[in-house]
Design a protein around this motif. Structure first.
Motif, short mmCIF file in Angstrom:
data_model
loop_
_atom_site.label_atom_id
_atom_site.label_comp_id
_atom_site.label_asym_id
_atom_site.label_seq_id
_atom_site.Cartn_x
_atom_site.Cartn_y
_atom_site.Cartn_z
N ASP A 57 20.70 45.96 81.21
CA ASP A 57 22.25 45.82 80.88
C ASP A 57 23.16 46.05 81.90
O ASP A 57 24.25 46.17 82.07
CB ASP A 57 22.21 47.22 79.83
CG ASP A 57 21.88 47.01 78.42
OD1 ASP A 57 21.72 45.89 77.99
OD2 ASP A 57 21.61 47.88 77.63
N ARG A 58 22.54 46.29 83.14
CA ARG A 58 23.56 46.79 84.36
C ARG A 58 24.33 45.52 84.49
O ARG A 58 25.26 45.54 85.28
CB ARG A 58 22.31 46.91 85.40
CG ARG A 58 22.94 48.08 86.53
CD ARG A 58 22.04 48.40 87.44
NE ARG A 58 20.94 47.35 87.72
CZ ARG A 58 20.56 47.18 89.07
NH1 ARG A 58 21.32 47.98 90.00
NH2 ARG A 58 19.69 46.41 89.16
N VAL A 59 23.79 44.31 84.10
CA VAL A 59 24.58 43.22 84.37
C VAL A 59 26.08 43.52 83.79
O VAL A 59 27.05 43.11 84.29
CB VAL A 59 24.02 42.22 83.32
CG1 VAL A 59 24.99 40.92 83.01
CG2 VAL A 59 23.01 41.41 83.85
N ARG A 60 26.38 44.54 82.60
CA ARG A 60 27.62 44.73 82.22
C ARG A 60 28.68 45.31 83.33
O ARG A 60 29.77 45.43 83.47
CB ARG A 60 27.53 45.98 81.13
CG ARG A 60 26.69 45.40 79.82
CD ARG A 60 27.58 45.16 78.69
NE ARG A 60 26.80 44.30 77.79
CZ ARG A 60 25.80 45.03 76.77
NH1 ARG A 60 25.43 46.22 77.08
NH2 ARG A 60 25.38 44.38 76.09
N MET A 61 27.82 46.10 84.46
CA MET A 61 28.76 46.66 85.37
C MET A 61 29.12 45.67 86.34
O MET A 61 29.64 46.17 87.32
CB MET A 61 27.80 47.88 86.10
CG MET A 61 27.09 48.93 84.98
SD MET A 61 28.50 49.86 84.76
CE MET A 61 27.85 50.93 83.64
N GLN A 62 28.79 44.37 86.34
CA GLN A 62 29.26 43.40 87.16
C GLN A 62 30.66 43.41 87.28
O GLN A 62 31.21 42.99 88.32
CB GLN A 62 28.73 42.11 86.81
CG GLN A 62 27.16 41.96 86.81
CD GLN A 62 26.73 41.43 88.08
OE1 GLN A 62 27.29 41.01 88.90
NE2 GLN A 62 25.40 41.61 88.00
N ASP A 63 31.43 43.67 86.26
CA ASP A 63 32.98 43.88 86.25
C ASP A 63 33.55 44.77 87.32
O ASP A 63 34.50 44.49 88.05
CB ASP A 63 33.52 44.81 84.90
CG ASP A 63 33.04 43.77 83.73
OD1 ASP A 63 32.66 42.74 83.89
OD2 ASP A 63 33.30 44.33 82.69
N HIS A 64 32.49 45.61 87.76
CA HIS A 64 32.99 46.61 88.67
C HIS A 64 32.21 46.32 90.34
O HIS A 64 32.60 47.05 91.06
CB HIS A 64 32.76 48.10 88.62
CG HIS A 64 33.19 48.25 87.13
ND1 HIS A 64 34.63 48.56 86.92
CD2 HIS A 64 32.76 48.55 85.97
CE1 HIS A 64 34.80 48.73 85.56
NE2 HIS A 64 33.69 49.00 84.97
#
Lengths: 318, 318
Positions: B97-104
């Motif tokens: 899920d860390r992919v979600r953090m790509q925004d930041h």
């Protein structure tokens, strides 16, 4: 007041209530445990312990029950310890499946106990071995240790046995799951349960492949056998017992049984020593000393390592 | 050789690579940690820490990411620590899920680190707080601690924060699940995510009921608010931040912030002290002394408690 000597004597005679009470003492980390273990020590070391682990749904509980029946046919006294290390806030083990064990409820030669180790730090490491000592002292020939779930704690408990059985079932993607949890490494005997279902052969083949059983090995190495069972119908369990006996013979022949047991005892002693040190530290909680240290850490005056040094210094001086 | 002084200085300036390396040192329990923590101590204590927990599927990772955005809109420097205490055999945290953090990923004011604590006994207790110290020392205003899964370890980690957020989602039977894992007790703020789905109101009502929020309380008590969000669309997150700020104000007003931090520091110091004692015991492994004790235990000559006494005696003498 608990009369430990009488309780231990009754447990040695195989009185179920005495055995149950002693295991409760283990579960509750009762202060009498020291005395219990001292009294039991001369009578332990006879039982052969078998750990069973596997993902939920493979039929662990049914297999354990069927294995009890198989050993009973051989006239063995059997102990079953169902350990649930993942029940953090319950007062007892949540074992709905325990119902399966009802088949053996009236058999005086079968001792069944479930135990929640409640995630006490260090609790896992010493509680299960001590419950095993009780069943061992009660004259069990074989003790089956069944764990609930497949976390690291479960794997550790199952791996502490003389022989570890890993259960799988067809079509559950077990191969990958098992590899992930690291349980393939600990299996001495593999069981593919529900072998009447589609995919049982494929699961056995996949397992065979993952274990590298096709590869060349040293002549003295143990090759984990893969046994197919339909535990719900009691099929294949005699073959499991046979595989277990073979492994036991191999362990004895190669001096591995003694090695495993010494390692297990060393771990147990270490865990008890650690729990004792923890208790001493715990006694310091609420103590001004630790409170002061914590306050200085919060204020940034002291780093946590130097605070810990001071705590340890106070402890080992005491 | 690691130049700790330089690394700490760079981390204090908010250099992401230095922060990442320091957290790796924590994760690996590197010997340099002592020096790192000593150097960081004067610069810690500023960050406000928020723990997030909830069952898989409630949208924890998405919510964390959306919460980061909300704090960034307020100009805050944000740290995110994703802790995975249940990965026993992996070398690193498995966080798809860390992919979600790509925004930041390209925002220099956001530090994101995942950390596997690998089930080291006692590892959980000290690793997460020390990673927090690193992010704190790096000048983060807010640190979000997200845990993977909902075991006891996860609950403990989330509960170590200044404020603990418990996430739920409609129609997952979360109420019962949450109660089972004991996470209702630790929630300071509750979030019903996926509030655009059927059953969101029912979930909030059920939660309200389970928390007994309708009942009379002391005027000074904190009443955990229930906030509805649709994290995937960024809806409701400003309200979550508002609830968090209210709780923080309440904590400060009632002296609870200092109390919680002192308790946390005491736990941390205790855990480090225990790890140190463990290490000393570990040094004895392979040592003849422990091997002899284990052998006598296996032979039934010595019970494990007396063996542990001898081990502790040797340790505290040393």
């Amino acid at each position: 007041m608990i009369d430990v000597a009488t309780l231990v004597e009754q447990a040695r005679q195989g009185r179920p209530r005495a055995v149950a009470r002693l295991i409760s003492l283990v579960e509750n980390a009762a202060p009498e445990l020291r005395e219990v273990m001292a009294a039991l020590a001369p009578y332990t070391g006879r039982a052969y312990t078998v750990g069973l682990t596997g993902s939920p749904g493979v039929g662990k509980s049914t297999s354990t029950s069927a294995l009890v029946s198989a050993y009973r046919r051989l006239g063995k006294r059997v102990g079953v310890l169902a350990v649930d290390p993942s029940s953090p806030f319950s007062g007892g083990a949540l074992l709905g499946d325990r119902v399966r064990m009802q088949d053996h409820a009236t058999d005086p030669e079968v001792f069944i106990r479930s135990m929640a180790t409640r995630g006490h730090l260090g609790g896992l490491s010493w509680a299960a071995p001590q419950a095993l000592r009780v069943l061992d002292g009660a004259g069990c020939d074989v003790i089956l240790v069944e764990t609930v779930g497949v976390g690291q704690s479960e794997v550790e408990i199952a791996a502490q046995a003389d022989t570890t059985v890993v259960l799988l079932a067809p079509g559950m993607g077990d191969g990958i799951q098992a590899a992930k949890a690291g349980i393939l490494e600990i299996g001495d005997v593999f069981v593919v349960n529900k072998a009447d279902r589609d995919g049982a052969d494929a699961t056995a083949r996949e397992l065979n492949h993952m274990l590298g059983l096709g590869e060349a090995r040293d002549a003295g190495d143990w090759r984990p056998p893969i046994v197919k069972t339909v535990a719900a119908r009691g099929e294949g369990l005699d073959e499991v017992v046979e595989a277990l006996e073979k492994h036991r013979a191999w362990l004895e022949e190669h001096g591995e049984l003694a090695t495993r047991r010494r390692r297990r005892a060393a771990d147990e002693v270490e865990a008890i020593a650690l729990a004792a040190l923890r208790a001493r530290i715990g006694d310091l909680h609420g103590d001004r000393h630790l409170a002061n240290l914590a306050e200085r850490v919060v204020a940034g005056e002291l780093d946590p390592y130097r605070a810990a040094d001071e705590l340890v210094a106070g402890l080992t001086r005491g």
